[in-house]
Design a protein around this motif. Sequence first.
Motif, PDB file in Angstrom:
ATOM      1  N   LEU A   1       6.251  -8.018   2.831  1.00  0.00           N
ATOM      2  CA  LEU A   1       5.199  -6.800   3.101  1.00  0.00           C
ATOM      3  C   LEU A   1       5.754  -5.897   3.886  1.00  0.00           C
ATOM      4  O   LEU A   1       5.862  -4.515   3.465  1.00  0.00           O
ATOM      5  CB  LEU A   1       3.981  -7.121   3.605  1.00  0.00           C
ATOM      6  CG  LEU A   1       2.717  -6.370   3.599  1.00  0.00           C
ATOM      7  CD1 LEU A   1       2.257  -5.890   2.169  1.00  0.00           C
ATOM      8  CD2 LEU A   1       1.540  -7.073   4.389  1.00  0.00           C
TER       9      LEU A   1
ATOM     10  N   ASN B   1       8.474  -3.872   1.844  1.00  0.00           N
ATOM     11  CA  ASN B   1       7.905  -3.024   0.931  1.00  0.00           C
ATOM     12  C   ASN B   1       7.350  -1.845   1.596  1.00  0.00           C
ATOM     13  O   ASN B   1       7.514  -0.674   0.990  1.00  0.00           O
ATOM     14  CB  ASN B   1       6.465  -3.602   0.099  1.00  0.00           C
ATOM     15  CG  ASN B   1       7.062  -4.701  -0.898  1.00  0.00           C
ATOM     16  OD1 ASN B   1       8.244  -4.727  -1.288  1.00  0.00           O
ATOM     17  ND2 ASN B   1       6.250  -5.565  -1.079  1.00  0.00           N
TER      18      ASN B   1
ATOM     19  N   PRO C   1      -5.661  -6.663   0.945  1.00  0.00           N
ATOM     20  CA  PRO C   1      -4.620  -6.004   0.392  1.00  0.00           C
ATOM     21  C   PRO C   1      -5.006  -4.524   0.209  1.00  0.00           C
ATOM     22  O   PRO C   1      -5.994  -4.210   0.039  1.00  0.00           O
ATOM     23  CB  PRO C   1      -4.336  -6.650  -1.021  1.00  0.00           C
ATOM     24  CG  PRO C   1      -5.980  -7.177  -1.179  1.00  0.00           C
ATOM     25  CD  PRO C   1      -6.578  -7.444   0.045  1.00  0.00           C
TER      26      PRO C   1
ATOM     27  N   THR D   1      -3.070 -11.601   2.587  1.00  0.00           N
ATOM     28  CA  THR D   1      -1.760 -11.073   2.942  1.00  0.00           C
ATOM     29  C   THR D   1      -0.889 -11.296   1.656  1.00  0.00           C
ATOM     30  O   THR D   1       0.107 -10.329   1.320  1.00  0.00           O
ATOM     31  CB  THR D   1      -1.148 -11.584   4.100  1.00  0.00           C
ATOM     32  OG1 THR D   1      -1.995 -11.620   5.146  1.00  0.00           O
ATOM     33  CG2 THR D   1       0.211 -11.392   4.372  1.00  0.00           C
TER      34      THR D   1
ATOM     35  N   ILE E   1      -1.814 -11.550  -1.306  1.00  0.00           N
ATOM     36  CA  ILE E   1      -2.101 -10.548  -2.326  1.00  0.00           C
ATOM     37  C   ILE E   1      -1.599  -8.916  -1.967  1.00  0.00           C
ATOM     38  O   ILE E   1      -0.997  -8.374  -2.785  1.00  0.00           O
ATOM     39  CB  ILE E   1      -3.498 -10.517  -2.640  1.00  0.00           C
ATOM     40  CG1 ILE E   1      -4.124 -11.792  -3.166  1.00  0.00           C
ATOM     41  CG2 ILE E   1      -3.845  -9.099  -3.388  1.00  0.00           C
ATOM     42  CD1 ILE E   1      -5.522 -11.992  -3.142  1.00  0.00           C
ATOM     43  N   ALA E   2      -1.722  -8.856  -0.674  1.00  0.00           N
ATOM     44  CA  ALA E   2      -1.048  -7.726  -0.277  1.00  0.00           C
ATOM     45  C   ALA E   2       0.314  -7.431  -0.471  1.00  0.00           C
ATOM     46  O   ALA E   2       0.911  -6.367  -1.144  1.00  0.00           O
ATOM     47  CB  ALA E   2      -1.477  -7.452   1.245  1.00  0.00           C
ATOM     48  N   VAL E   3       1.222  -8.469  -0.466  1.00  0.00           N
ATOM     49  CA  VAL E   3       2.572  -8.376  -0.808  1.00  0.00           C
ATOM     50  C   VAL E   3       2.993  -8.123  -2.066  1.00  0.00           C
ATOM     51  O   VAL E   3       3.525  -7.271  -2.501  1.00  0.00           O
ATOM     52  CB  VAL E   3       3.205  -9.908  -0.280  1.00  0.00           C
ATOM     53  CG1 VAL E   3       4.716  -9.975  -1.086  1.00  0.00           C
ATOM     54  CG2 VAL E   3       3.209 -10.159   1.193  1.00  0.00           C
TER      55      VAL E   3
ATOM     56  N   LYS F   1       0.810  -6.895  -4.453  1.00  0.00           N
ATOM     57  CA  LYS F   1       0.178  -5.642  -4.700  1.00  0.00           C
ATOM     58  C   LYS F   1       1.309  -4.518  -4.311  1.00  0.00           C
ATOM     59  O   LYS F   1       1.481  -3.413  -5.110  1.00  0.00           O
ATOM     60  CB  LYS F   1      -1.102  -5.441  -4.193  1.00  0.00           C
ATOM     61  CG  LYS F   1      -2.014  -4.173  -4.743  1.00  0.00           C
ATOM     62  CD  LYS F   1      -3.515  -4.041  -3.980  1.00  0.00           C
ATOM     63  CE  LYS F   1      -4.027  -2.859  -4.377  1.00  0.00           C
ATOM     64  NZ  LYS F   1      -5.363  -2.566  -3.840  1.00  0.00           N
ATOM     65  N   SER F   2       1.917  -4.497  -3.130  1.00  0.00           N
ATOM     66  CA  SER F   2       2.892  -3.400  -2.588  1.00  0.00           C
ATOM     67  C   SER F   2       3.899  -3.629  -3.323  1.00  0.00           C
ATOM     68  O   SER F   2       4.345  -2.596  -3.569  1.00  0.00           O
ATOM     69  CB  SER F   2       2.866  -3.681  -1.200  1.00  0.00           C
ATOM     70  OG  SER F   2       3.515  -5.023  -0.780  1.00  0.00           O
ATOM     71  N   SER F   3       4.402  -4.764  -3.633  1.00  0.00           N
ATOM     72  CA  SER F   3       5.468  -4.852  -4.344  1.00  0.00           C
ATOM     73  C   SER F   3       5.592  -4.124  -5.877  1.00  0.00           C
ATOM     74  O   SER F   3       6.326  -3.476  -6.081  1.00  0.00           O
ATOM     75  CB  SER F   3       5.898  -6.471  -4.834  1.00  0.00           C
ATOM     76  OG  SER F   3       6.153  -7.062  -3.371  1.00  0.00           O
TER      77      SER F   3
ATOM     78  N   GLN G   1       3.350  -1.769  -6.512  1.00  0.00           N
ATOM     79  CA  GLN G   1       3.125  -0.380  -6.248  1.00  0.00           C
ATOM     80  C   GLN G   1       4.177   0.391  -5.884  1.00  0.00           C
ATOM     81  O   GLN G   1       4.499   1.361  -6.557  1.00  0.00           O
ATOM     82  CB  GLN G   1       2.066  -0.313  -5.299  1.00  0.00           C
ATOM     83  CG  GLN G   1       0.645  -0.442  -5.762  1.00  0.00           C
ATOM     84  CD  GLN G   1      -0.280  -0.078  -4.818  1.00  0.00           C
ATOM     85  OE1 GLN G   1      -0.212  -0.184  -3.469  1.00  0.00           O
ATOM     86  NE2 GLN G   1      -1.674   0.155  -5.255  1.00  0.00           N
ATOM     87  N   LEU G   2       5.304  -0.272  -5.075  1.00  0.00           N
ATOM     88  CA  LEU G   2       6.570   0.367  -4.837  1.00  0.00           C
ATOM     89  C   LEU G   2       7.375   0.264  -5.870  1.00  0.00           C
ATOM     90  O   LEU G   2       7.994   1.478  -6.245  1.00  0.00           O
ATOM     91  CB  LEU G   2       7.242  -0.764  -3.697  1.00  0.00           C
ATOM     92  CG  LEU G   2       8.607  -0.360  -3.166  1.00  0.00           C
ATOM     93  CD1 LEU G   2       8.231   1.122  -2.371  1.00  0.00           C
ATOM     94  CD2 LEU G   2       9.009  -1.100  -2.483  1.00  0.00           C
TER      95      LEU G   2
ATOM     96  N   LEU H   1       8.936 -10.178  -7.310  1.00  0.00           N
ATOM     97  CA  LEU H   1       7.426 -10.490  -7.607  1.00  0.00           C
ATOM     98  C   LEU H   1       7.182 -12.054  -8.124  1.00  0.00           C
ATOM     99  O   LEU H   1       6.149 -12.675  -7.622  1.00  0.00           O
ATOM    100  CB  LEU H   1       6.926  -9.580  -8.770  1.00  0.00           C
ATOM    101  CG  LEU H   1       6.697  -8.274  -8.386  1.00  0.00           C
ATOM    102  CD1 LEU H   1       6.456  -7.388  -9.556  1.00  0.00           C
ATOM    103  CD2 LEU H   1       5.327  -8.201  -7.612  1.00  0.00           C
TER     104      LEU H   1
ATOM    105  N   ASP I   1       7.181 -13.915  -4.927  1.00  0.00           N
ATOM    106  CA  ASP I   1       5.969 -13.599  -4.235  1.00  0.00           C
ATOM    107  C   ASP I   1       4.799 -14.565  -4.925  1.00  0.00           C
ATOM    108  O   ASP I   1       4.022 -15.181  -4.251  1.00  0.00           O
ATOM    109  CB  ASP I   1       5.532 -12.519  -4.326  1.00  0.00           C
ATOM    110  CG  ASP I   1       6.384 -11.362  -3.607  1.00  0.00           C
ATOM    111  OD1 ASP I   1       7.053 -12.041  -2.808  1.00  0.00           O
ATOM    112  OD2 ASP I   1       6.397 -10.299  -3.712  1.00  0.00           O
TER     113      ASP I   1
END
Lengths: 228, 477
Positions: free
Chosen positions: A12, A15, A103, B264, B266-268, B270-272, B274-275, B293, B296
């Motif tokens: 995270l 990213n 998230p 956390t 999910i955040a990983v 999602k951010s992957s 989106q990035l 991904l 993850d």
Amino acid sequence: MRVLVVEDEVRLANNIAEALRERCGFAVDCAEDGTDGAALTEFKHYDLLLLDLMLPGLDGLSIVRQVRRRKDMTPILILTARDQPAQVVELLNAGADDYLTKPFDLGELLARAKALIRRGKGAPQPELTVGRITLNTVEQTVRCAGELIDLSPTEYRLLEYLFFRPRAIVSARELLEHLYDYNWQHHSNVIEAHISNLRKKLRAVGEETTIATLRGRGYRLEAPEQQL
Amino acid sequence: MKSAANAIRTHSLSRQLIGGVLLAELLCAALFSAVAIGHEMHGRRRAFDIMLRGRADSLLGAVRDAEDPEDNVIVDPTELVLPAQDVYEVLSPTGRVLGHSPASSAGLLAALSAPHAPGTFNFRAGRERYRAVRFDGVRVIDREVNGGLRRPVTVLYAAPTRDLWHGAVEAVWFYIAASALLLAVTGIALVWFLRRRLSPLQELAEIAGRVSTHSWEFVPPAAVLRTTELAPIALSMEELLKGLQLAFERQRQLTGDAAHELKTSIAVLKSSLQLLSMVPRTAPQYEAGLKGLLLDSERMEELVSRMLTLARLEEAPVEERESCELQSVVREVAERLRPLAELKQVVLQGSAGEERLVAMHIDDAELLCSNLMVNALQHSAPNGRVSVTVQALDGVTELRVADQGDGIPASALPHVFERFFRADRSRSRASGGAGLGLSICKAIVERSGGTIHIESAVGTGTEVTVNLPALQISAQN
């Protein structure tokens, strides 16, 4: 601008760092635990602190308290997976400026990060104007009387930093500290080269606004008196 | 709360006590008054009867010769002094009225002369109650002449009893008033006393009522603790609430931790994503992003499956029939982990011992062994050694997994069995750990009635010891 990301979830953190570098042109440092993160904040190199709340070593809230106890005004954005109102209230009361619950949306994180930096430097709007030059922090563009000036990313970042502090003397050391992360080898003459290029480009569009060098002290963004 | 209070009829202990005591006092006072009145009435009635008889006797004395040809007798009351409200009648043996009270009505006289056995009797005329005496007497007239003339007569004499009753009540009135006053005074004193004495009970109820899942504070007041009957209740409540609060907060902490881990993860993801989609990228960049991904999502899958395993272990009680042979499970798992050991260049040494049955499902036993062995392997440096032994001790089967790795810092050691705890976050993340491995081991062992223990020294290595109650092989067959 330089941002510190303290997040124990390495993927995270990477990213977020990548997005901040890519989309905002910020220099980003990452710390995996609270103790390291807190130690890094002591240098005051950062224009924004991005803290996870649950961290090994020292939690986000404690870092916020430490930073604020030092009268450090650096904006702080908290990332949390818990969003109980009581906790949010505690965070904000401790001195955090904003929070995002996981998230989160990466775009929103970037927008909030930029807004916090802007606000931290006393600029309420994303557009900064000195003389005839307008700098748009969202688009990362610089225009002189509506005409686009083509700048390299580093030149843009340099100019942006100076735009946030017009007429103040900014040392080469400060510029280095705020524009580059720890992975970069520090050479102050790099700054000198970029400043020189910036001056040329500003002069090329016939702008009177310029960056003055004060020997041994640093640089200053100067504009004709009545226009500042 | 309100509906429950409505559904159940409540009654106040103090009100019941006060009511009961007052009722008992009232009964006592009433009984006392009744006995006093009865006693007084008894005495007065006897005196009344004697008085009646006396008056009747004097009436007999007033019977005289009528001086008429039939030689009759009459009653001459002129010399008698009798109360005006008294009624009397004198009858001859034939039933002829020889005389009666002059002021009495015919109805009253009829009521008096109604047939009655000799002696005293009561009757009623109109609204007045009377007590009467009837006796047969002999009046001797002209005793000087031939020894006198014997005239048998029946005398009936009655007097109203109204005064009798009033007199009795008046006589005991003082006692009745005194007991009523006593009743009132003791009643008030009782209310005051009970209120005062029962106040600790009310305080306890009030404090207990304030306890909720948000505010666990329960401190019994000193007055409650000084009360012999209430102190045990208050103390056990205090203890119970402390335990409950701990359990509740632990549960809340666990739910929060689980939510934190999931969010956390999910955040990983999602951010992957989106990035990756923020700007157009090259094919190799997309490829690298997709690989990340996939990793993850695999980690998230692992996290969810471990959380579910833990939930299952804690939910279901162990079944009687579940048992497996530990030695063969260790051998099998060691065989399966051989490639990992070779990759890490670690010697994985399993002991050959006798067969030991343990009360554990074979899947759980495999999970326990593999979790412990993988942990040991991952914390071992190349050329290290991980030894696994199964030993039969006195009544227990001991499983021991020891490594020569970097060890766990003393500060982290007490927390290693806590869920989502990671002694070294960055590395366990890298190895896919969610901080649940040892929690799962502990749940498995405790479910089978065993104990798990960890010893570690930084730089020397870690040793996990599991003690399980031994099962007899013959008993199982």
